[in-house]
Design an enzyme around this catalytic site. Structure first.
Site, PDB file in Angstrom:
ATOM      1  N   LYS A   1       0.892  -1.172   0.000  1.00  0.00           N
ATOM      2  CA  LYS A   1       0.000   0.000   0.000  1.00  0.00           C
ATOM      3  C   LYS A   1       0.922   1.211   0.000  1.00  0.00           C
ATOM      4  CE  LYS A   1      -2.001   2.968   1.914  1.00  0.00           C
ATOM      5  NZ  LYS A   1      -1.776   4.379   1.525  1.00  0.00           N
TER       6      LYS A   1
ATOM      7  N   GLU B   1       9.390   1.418  11.160  1.00  0.00           N
ATOM      8  CA  GLU B   1      10.415   2.461  10.970  1.00  0.00           C
ATOM      9  C   GLU B   1       9.680   3.789  11.031  1.00  0.00           C
ATOM     10  OE1 GLU B   1      13.430   1.664   8.244  1.00  0.00           O
ATOM     11  OE2 GLU B   1      13.617  -0.278   9.184  1.00  0.00           O
TER      12      GLU B   1
ATOM     13  N   CYS C   1      13.496  11.145   7.090  1.00  0.00           N
ATOM     14  CA  CYS C   1      13.300  10.755   8.486  1.00  0.00           C
ATOM     15  C   CYS C   1      14.579  10.940   9.305  1.00  0.00           C
ATOM     16  CB  CYS C   1      12.841   9.312   8.564  1.00  0.00           C
ATOM     17  SG  CYS C   1      13.966   8.195   7.716  1.00  0.00           S
TER      18      CYS C   1
ATOM     19  N   GLU D   1       8.441  16.472  15.514  1.00  0.00           N
ATOM     20  CA  GLU D   1       8.953  16.302  14.154  1.00  0.00           C
ATOM     21  C   GLU D   1       8.191  17.220  13.203  1.00  0.00           C
ATOM     22  OE1 GLU D   1       7.962  12.711  11.859  1.00  0.00           O
ATOM     23  OE2 GLU D   1      10.081  12.545  11.327  1.00  0.00           O
TER      24      GLU D   1
HETATM   25  P1  NAD Z   1       2.077   8.387   7.523  1.00  0.00           P
HETATM   26  O1  NAD Z   1       2.232   7.625   8.781  1.00  0.00           O
HETATM   27  O2  NAD Z   1       1.107   9.497   7.474  1.00  0.00           O
HETATM   28  O3  NAD Z   1       1.662   7.414   6.327  1.00  0.00           O
HETATM   29  C1  NAD Z   1       2.447   6.300   5.961  1.00  0.00           C
HETATM   30  C2  NAD Z   1       1.563   5.266   5.290  1.00  0.00           C
HETATM   31  O4  NAD Z   1       0.637   4.742   6.232  1.00  0.00           O
HETATM   32  C3  NAD Z   1       0.729   5.801   4.124  1.00  0.00           C
HETATM   33  O5  NAD Z   1       0.732   4.842   3.099  1.00  0.00           O
HETATM   34  C4  NAD Z   1      -0.651   5.948   4.754  1.00  0.00           C
HETATM   35  O6  NAD Z   1      -1.704   5.865   3.815  1.00  0.00           O
HETATM   36  C5  NAD Z   1      -0.662   4.751   5.693  1.00  0.00           C
HETATM   37  N1  NAD Z   1      -1.589   4.856   6.823  1.00  0.00           N
HETATM   38  C6  NAD Z   1      -1.957   5.954   7.515  1.00  0.00           C
HETATM   39  N2  NAD Z   1      -2.799   5.614   8.523  1.00  0.00           N
HETATM   40  C7  NAD Z   1      -2.973   4.271   8.473  1.00  0.00           C
HETATM   41  C8  NAD Z   1      -3.722   3.333   9.235  1.00  0.00           C
HETATM   42  N3  NAD Z   1      -4.463   3.715  10.275  1.00  0.00           N
HETATM   43  N4  NAD Z   1      -3.664   2.031   8.887  1.00  0.00           N
HETATM   44  C9  NAD Z   1      -2.910   1.617   7.839  1.00  0.00           C
HETATM   45  N5  NAD Z   1      -2.189   2.469   7.076  1.00  0.00           N
HETATM   46  C10 NAD Z   1      -2.198   3.781   7.385  1.00  0.00           C
HETATM   47  O7  NAD Z   1       3.542   8.894   7.142  1.00  0.00           O
HETATM   48  P2  NAD Z   1       3.967   9.829   5.916  1.00  0.00           P
HETATM   49  O8  NAD Z   1       3.450  11.199   6.164  1.00  0.00           O
HETATM   50  O9  NAD Z   1       3.622   9.148   4.640  1.00  0.00           O
HETATM   51  O10 NAD Z   1       5.558   9.811   6.042  1.00  0.00           O
HETATM   52  C11 NAD Z   1       6.284  10.700   6.847  1.00  0.00           C
HETATM   53  C12 NAD Z   1       6.674  10.048   8.145  1.00  0.00           C
HETATM   54  O11 NAD Z   1       7.420   8.858   7.881  1.00  0.00           O
HETATM   55  C13 NAD Z   1       7.578  10.881   9.013  1.00  0.00           C
HETATM   56  O12 NAD Z   1       7.171  10.767  10.346  1.00  0.00           O
HETATM   57  C14 NAD Z   1       8.952  10.245   8.840  1.00  0.00           C
HETATM   58  O13 NAD Z   1       9.849  10.443   9.895  1.00  0.00           O
HETATM   59  C15 NAD Z   1       8.582   8.812   8.690  1.00  0.00           C
HETATM   60  N6  NAD Z   1       9.640   8.064   8.016  1.00  0.00           N
HETATM   61  C16 NAD Z   1      10.412   7.190   8.753  1.00  0.00           C
HETATM   62  C17 NAD Z   1      11.447   6.502   8.139  1.00  0.00           C
HETATM   63  C18 NAD Z   1      12.324   5.545   8.910  1.00  0.00           C
HETATM   64  O14 NAD Z   1      13.049   4.800   8.281  1.00  0.00           O
HETATM   65  N7  NAD Z   1      12.283   5.527  10.227  1.00  0.00           N
HETATM   66  C19 NAD Z   1      11.682   6.683   6.775  1.00  0.00           C
HETATM   67  C20 NAD Z   1      10.877   7.572   6.062  1.00  0.00           C
HETATM   68  C21 NAD Z   1       9.843   8.254   6.691  1.00  0.00           C
END
Ligand code: NAD
Length: 484
Positions: free
Chosen positions: A177, A253, A287, A388
């Protein structure tokens, strides 16, 4: 208008979820219509993935899987320009970044995990038995089964293949997804899967959002055997809760509020170069980025001034122009969030050193642009310093002693990464060992050997991926004990 479809059981299908518009962040133009998956579509994808485990994929030798993984890497390289265009259109990130990082790493992930699985053996233990004949124990690694892969938008192809490649290397099947913001490269990868002969159902893509949409339909599906997620910490909590139903393994992550620590013996030019990258690259949407910076008092003014100069040096504009070095943010919603923190910083009494607003970008006036921003003067309790932001910004605080620097760096619920800048080797080792994060970089940032463990401490995640650590997650290790 271009249509982005789901990829289920080897076929591109429109799906019965509500279609939505995908916009180009540099101009706000609608570039495609994404046909989302509804609950039945997600069920069809999971069912196809489950069935594929018992098909030709499940009977394949490791050597055959390795050959296919290498073909996937070659397949991405062969269509490099298409992947590049799709990624740049979805994210607005400059080609100068996507052509060096996103697409090459997307391909490399398949090769690195082909190498890893080829080099991974089993452990054996001989044991004594009362009859004197003994017994032999050996372990085998079996696939977990169907893996639900939930991805963010900041490095779409890179982070998705970082999970899909080891999952396939280990013989699993996947339902991906992608983020609603970046549906294109995961879909394009479906075409590469078809062209290299990956059996139907092994790789599936379902589009949509999180709650009450494809994301939640996937995480709550009882036939998904394990979940791997990269995204925000708050979403990670929801994913973990979903994984608890059925006691399923989960790899998370998550977010960060990463500290950089600069000692006054640091090589200033090298440090400023590295810091600027860590604070501003990909418009701060990394991130691992540095949003809290601690600088020893002796060189505080020089670092503040030097970083401000770097912040002002970026070239905004057409992401497809190779000279553009700063793209827009991913969405209007994210722009509002980042701008909200920029405003909060000022009302909390920050000293604005550079940036702070939105630049005028000629020809791209409707894009989601924001300036790289540097502040000083806020308290360590301020929301701008603790939460963040995920934008191109950093707050700089002075410190006097090594102990104080370690305390400040650790004063966060997050623990993803740090970068430490010093020419004192003993201090580098000492401090790296005391900052509570998953990854400490010394005199560098985002220098990645893909065999190393990657993941976060504290609220930045659970588990490690990379090299053999990915194999730990994507396989179930079983012991076989043979009485001789
Ligand atoms: P997000 O958590 O908003 O969304 C990530 C994914 O989760 C999307 O595909 C979204 O549709 C899905 N999602 C959201 N709610 C859900 C639920 N209740 N059930 C199932 N799926 C759901 O994150 P984002 O805005 O896409 O990305 C940015 C974030 O990601 C930042 O916090 C960043 O630090 C983090 N990030 C972490 C790493 C790492 O390796 N630690 C790497 C990249 C990004």
């Amino acid at each position: 208008m271009k249509q982005i479809n789901n990829f289920i059981n080897g076929q591109f299908v429109t799906g019965s979820g509500e279609a939505y518009e995908n916009r180009y962040p540099a101009t706000d133009e609608v570039i495609s219509i994404v046909n989302a998956a509804d609950k039945d579509d997600v069920d069809a994808a999971v069912t196809a993935a489950k069935k594929a485990l018992d098909g030709p994929w499940g009977r394949m030798s490791v050597a055959e899987r390795i050959a296919l993984l290498r073909k996937l890497a070659d397949g991405i390289q062969a269509r490099f320009d298409e992947f590049l265009e799709a990624e740049v259109r979805d994210t607005g990130k400059p080609v100068s970044i996507a052509s060096h990082i996103d697409i090459p790493r997307g391909a490399a992930n398949f090769n690195i995990f082909a190498d890893q699985i080829a080099a991974t053996g089993a452990e054996t233990f001989e044991m004594a038995t009362p009859d004197g004949n003994g017994a032999l124990n050996y372990s085998v690694r079996l696939p977990q089964g169907v893996i639900g892969v939930i991805c963010p938008w900041n490095l779409p192809l890179l982070l998705m293949t970082w999970k899909v490649a080891p999952a396939l290397a280990c013989g699993n099947t996947v339902v991906v997804k992608p983020s609603e913001e970046t549906p294109s490269t995961a879909t394009l990868l479906g075409e590469v899967m078809q062209s290299v002969g990956i059996p139907d159902g092994v790789y599936n893509v379902v589009h949509g959002f999180g709650p009450d949409s494809a994301g939640e339909f996937l995480t709550s599906h009882p036939d998904v055997d394990a979940l791997t997620f990269t995204g925000e910490t708050r979403t990670g909590e929801a994913i973990m809760q979903a994984a608890s139903k059925g006691v399923r393994p989960v790899s998370l992550e998550l977010g960060g509020k990463n500290p950089g620590v600069v000692f006054d013996d640091a090589d200033l030019d090298q440090t400023l170069e590295g810091l600027a990258r860590s604070c501003f690259v990909n418009t701060g949407q990394v991130c691992l980025g540095t949003e809290r910076l601690y600088v020893q008092r002796g060189i505080f003014d020089q670092v503040v001034e030097g970083l401000a100069d770097k912040a002002k040096s970026y070239a905004y504009g057409d992401p497809f122009n190779p000279d553009t070095t700063m793209g827009p943010l991913i969405s209007r919603k994210h722009l509002q969030k980042v701008q909200g923190y920029y405003d909060k910083a000022i009302s909390a009494g920050a000293t604005l050193i550079a940036g702070g607003g939105a630049p005028d970008v000629k020809g791209f006036e409707d894009g989601y642009w924001i300036q790289p921003t540097v502040w000083t003067g806020l308290s360590e309790q301020d929301a701008v310093v603790t939460e963040e932001i995920f934008g191109p910004c950093t707050h700089i605080t002075p410190f006097d002693t090594e102990e104080e620097a370690i305390h400040l760096a650790n004063n966060s619920p997050y623990g993803l990464a740090t970068s430490i800048w010093t020419t004192n080797l003993s201090r580098a080792h000492r401090v790296a060992g005391k900052i509570d994060v998953g990854i400490s970089w010394v005199n560098c940032w985002f220098l990645r050997d893909l065999r190393t463990p990657f993941g976060g401490a504290k609220r930045s995640g659970i588990g490690r991926e990379g090299g053999v650590h990915s194999l730990e997650f994507y396989t179930e290790l079983r012991n076989i004990c043979v009485k001789l």
